[in-house]
Motif scaffolding. Structure first.
Motif, PDB file in Angstrom:
ATOM      1  N   SER A   1      54.448  43.154  25.992  1.00  0.00           N
ATOM      2  CA  SER A   1      53.452  41.973  25.708  1.00  0.00           C
ATOM      3  C   SER A   1      52.943  41.335  26.948  1.00  0.00           C
ATOM      4  O   SER A   1      53.797  41.113  27.808  1.00  0.00           O
ATOM      5  CB  SER A   1      54.271  40.942  24.502  1.00  0.00           C
ATOM      6  N   VAL A   2      51.821  41.170  27.006  1.00  0.00           N
ATOM      7  CA  VAL A   2      51.228  40.744  28.223  1.00  0.00           C
ATOM      8  C   VAL A   2      50.682  39.262  28.113  1.00  0.00           C
ATOM      9  O   VAL A   2      50.203  38.966  26.920  1.00  0.00           O
ATOM     10  CB  VAL A   2      50.023  41.596  28.820  1.00  0.00           C
ATOM     11  N   SER A   3      50.533  38.425  29.216  1.00  0.00           N
ATOM     12  CA  SER A   3      50.318  36.958  28.794  1.00  0.00           C
ATOM     13  C   SER A   3      49.386  36.725  30.017  1.00  0.00           C
ATOM     14  O   SER A   3      49.543  37.307  31.270  1.00  0.00           O
ATOM     15  CB  SER A   3      51.191  36.096  28.740  1.00  0.00           C
ATOM     16  N   ILE A   4      48.375  35.901  29.780  1.00  0.00           N
ATOM     17  CA  ILE A   4      47.567  35.245  30.933  1.00  0.00           C
ATOM     18  C   ILE A   4      48.106  33.900  31.131  1.00  0.00           C
ATOM     19  O   ILE A   4      47.865  33.029  30.414  1.00  0.00           O
ATOM     20  CB  ILE A   4      46.228  35.256  30.419  1.00  0.00           C
ATOM     21  N   ARG A   5      48.592  33.678  32.531  1.00  0.00           N
ATOM     22  CA  ARG A   5      49.162  32.436  32.680  1.00  0.00           C
ATOM     23  C   ARG A   5      49.189  32.075  34.284  1.00  0.00           C
ATOM     24  O   ARG A   5      48.491  32.723  35.002  1.00  0.00           O
ATOM     25  CB  ARG A   5      50.632  32.739  32.299  1.00  0.00           C
ATOM     26  N   LEU A   6      49.624  30.759  34.309  1.00  0.00           N
ATOM     27  CA  LEU A   6      49.432  30.153  35.701  1.00  0.00           C
ATOM     28  C   LEU A   6      50.823  30.657  36.753  1.00  0.00           C
ATOM     29  O   LEU A   6      51.870  30.678  36.298  1.00  0.00           O
ATOM     30  CB  LEU A   6      49.342  28.825  36.025  1.00  0.00           C
ATOM     31  N   SER A   7      50.426  31.141  38.039  1.00  0.00           N
ATOM     32  CA  SER A   7      51.557  31.263  39.001  1.00  0.00           C
ATOM     33  C   SER A   7      51.368  30.330  40.105  1.00  0.00           C
ATOM     34  O   SER A   7      50.255  30.227  40.724  1.00  0.00           O
ATOM     35  CB  SER A   7      51.449  32.889  39.567  1.00  0.00           C
ATOM     36  N   ARG A   8      52.236  29.523  40.288  1.00  0.00           N
ATOM     37  CA  ARG A   8      52.097  28.333  41.312  1.00  0.00           C
ATOM     38  C   ARG A   8      52.339  28.535  42.653  1.00  0.00           C
ATOM     39  O   ARG A   8      53.286  29.619  42.892  1.00  0.00           O
ATOM     40  CB  ARG A   8      53.314  27.239  40.794  1.00  0.00           C
ATOM     41  N   GLY A   9      51.467  28.113  43.531  1.00  0.00           N
ATOM     42  CA  GLY A   9      51.944  28.462  44.995  1.00  0.00           C
ATOM     43  C   GLY A   9      51.531  27.214  45.626  1.00  0.00           C
ATOM     44  O   GLY A   9      51.374  26.162  45.112  1.00  0.00           O
ATOM     45  N   GLY A  10      51.148  27.201  46.933  1.00  0.00           N
ATOM     46  CA  GLY A  10      50.961  25.985  47.692  1.00  0.00           C
ATOM     47  C   GLY A  10      52.213  25.133  47.828  1.00  0.00           C
ATOM     48  O   GLY A  10      53.277  25.518  47.882  1.00  0.00           O
ATOM     49  N   ALA A  11      52.103  24.230  48.811  1.00  0.00           N
ATOM     50  CA  ALA A  11      53.037  23.388  49.342  1.00  0.00           C
ATOM     51  C   ALA A  11      53.735  22.306  48.424  1.00  0.00           C
ATOM     52  O   ALA A  11      52.947  22.212  47.343  1.00  0.00           O
ATOM     53  CB  ALA A  11      52.640  22.700  50.754  1.00  0.00           C
ATOM     54  N   LYS A  12      54.867  21.960  48.811  1.00  0.00           N
ATOM     55  CA  LYS A  12      55.019  20.539  47.905  1.00  0.00           C
ATOM     56  C   LYS A  12      54.207  19.445  47.958  1.00  0.00           C
ATOM     57  O   LYS A  12      53.509  19.085  48.777  1.00  0.00           O
ATOM     58  CB  LYS A  12      56.320  20.035  48.580  1.00  0.00           C
ATOM     59  N   LYS A  13      53.743  19.289  46.508  1.00  0.00           N
ATOM     60  CA  LYS A  13      53.084  18.058  46.318  1.00  0.00           C
ATOM     61  C   LYS A  13      51.367  18.421  46.544  1.00  0.00           C
ATOM     62  O   LYS A  13      50.688  17.883  46.351  1.00  0.00           O
ATOM     63  CB  LYS A  13      53.071  16.695  46.808  1.00  0.00           C
TER      64      LYS A  13
END
Length: 142
Positions: free
Chosen positions: A2-14
């Motif tokens: 099963s495949v989903s389209i979702r968010l993957s977090r990056g970037g610095a704290k806050k």
């Protein structure tokens, strides 16, 4: 798979920055993914064109082969006009909690009591007033 389209977090704290990815639904949030189909930068203003960037033809392809978007990504796709999202209905969301209802009932009861107390002297005065008026009329007739 099963495949989903979702968010993957990056970037610095806050300072979050998200990739919109297509991944196996069992893969970790920031782990291995099949393809990156866009980006989302929540720090930018809501009317900024670069806040949400999508590769439309790839998103449409993955939706066509059965990928399921998460709720947040579905909202973005709806705003972009790619996939219409059904409005969610939660009638109890705006309803106050149990304690708030009790406080509102107590407040309403106090208001009713105050109104009744205020009406009692007015009604008593209204009953006495006609008696005084008749007495005044009798004295003027004599």
């Amino acid at each position: 798979m099963s495949v989903s389209i979702r968010l993957s977090r990056g970037g610095a704290k806050k300072r979050p920055y998200y990739k919109i990815i297509v991944a196996n639904s069992r893969a970790p949030r920031d782990g291995k993914y099949l393809e990156q189909v866009g980006t989302y930068n929540p720090i930018l203003a809501k009317d900024d064109a670069n806040r949400v960037r999508l590769v439309e033809d790839r998103v449409r392809y993955w939706l066509g082969v059965g990928a399921q978007p998460t709720d947040r990504v579905a909202r973005m796709l709806d705003n972009a006009g790619i996939k219409e999202r059904a409005a969610t209905v939660n009638p109890s969301k705006g309803e106050p909690g149990k304690k708030a209802k009790e406080r509102a009932e107590e407040k309403a009861e106090k208001l009713r009591e105050a109104e009744e107390a205020a009406k009692a002297p007015v009604e008593a005065a209204a009953e006495e007033a006609p008696a005084e008026e008749t007495g005044a009329e009798e004295s003027t007739e004599a």
